[in-house]
Design an enzyme around this catalytic site. Structure first.
Site, PDB file in Angstrom:
ATOM      1  N   GLY A 115       0.895  -1.163  -0.104  1.00  0.00           N
ATOM      2  CA  GLY A 115      -0.064   0.042   0.028  1.00  0.00           C
ATOM      3  C   GLY A 115       0.944   1.328  -0.043  1.00  0.00           C
ATOM      4  CB  CYS A 116       0.494   4.576   1.731  1.00  0.00           C
ATOM      5  SG  CYS A 116       1.330   5.966   2.046  1.00  0.00           S
TER       6      CYS A 116
END
Length: 186
Positions: free
Chosen positions: A35-36
């Site tokens: 993800g981020c």
């Protein structure tokens, strides 16, 4: 005076030899996408034995992509953290376990509110040993009832994010990740 110079030089040489012997003899790398990249970086920076982290991109087909390009989801890259670590203080398996326990490895093409292939869960292995460890950990998670979506892929070129604003993001902001949290899974 001559003896003082010789003694001083000998002391300086022995201090240099001591410092040289106490540096990590080797450093190893790992590439994690979950993800981020800021959330992944946050947890990896706190792990024992980690020397440095760099956020960037891998897994795609565009050379040297920018953040804006990767955000479009058209480059094929995943937001990725390069972790450099001292193998005398930690190992790939320990870091990979942390990777799996600090994001949701069951979410396809995203993490929390961040949706798109650029936010996919991926472990980009750099050698056969990393691949075997990653596959073993996925099997353990599956045996524990998780439907793992994490891709295990041979690493290609890693492109560090050029804008320094993205490096050490949470440390600079003094905040914590919004879509990563530790959860014991093993």
């Amino acid at each position: 005076m001559k003896n003082w110079i010789i003694t001083t030089l000998a002391l300086m040489l022995s201090i240099g030899a001591f410092a040289q012997n106490n540096k990590p003899k080797t450093m190893e790398r790992a590439l994690f996408a979950s993800g981020c990249y800021w959330g992944t970086e946050y947890y990896m920076q706190k792990a024992d034995g980690v020397i440095s982290t760099t956020v960037g991109y891998t897994g795609g087909h565009v050379e040297n992509p920018s953040y804006r390009e990767v955000c479009t989801g058209t480059t094929g890259h995943a937001e990725t953290v390069e972790v450099v670590y001292d193998p005398s203080k930690t190992d790939f398996e320990t870091l990979a376990r942390l990777f799996f326990e600090t994001h949701d490895p069951t979410q396809v093409n995203g993490q929390g509110p961040d949706i798109g292939t650029q936010y996919r869960s991926g472990l980009f292995y750099l050698n056969d040993e990393q691949k075997q460890i990653a596959e073993k950990l996925v099997k353990e998670l599956e045996a524990n009832g998780y439907k793992v979506a994490t891709e295990i892929t041979k690493a290609g070129e890693f492109y560090p994010e050029k804008d320094d604003h993205h490096q050490d993001y949470y440390d600079k902001k003094g905040t914590t990740p919004y879509c990563h949290a530790y959860k014991k899974r093993f």
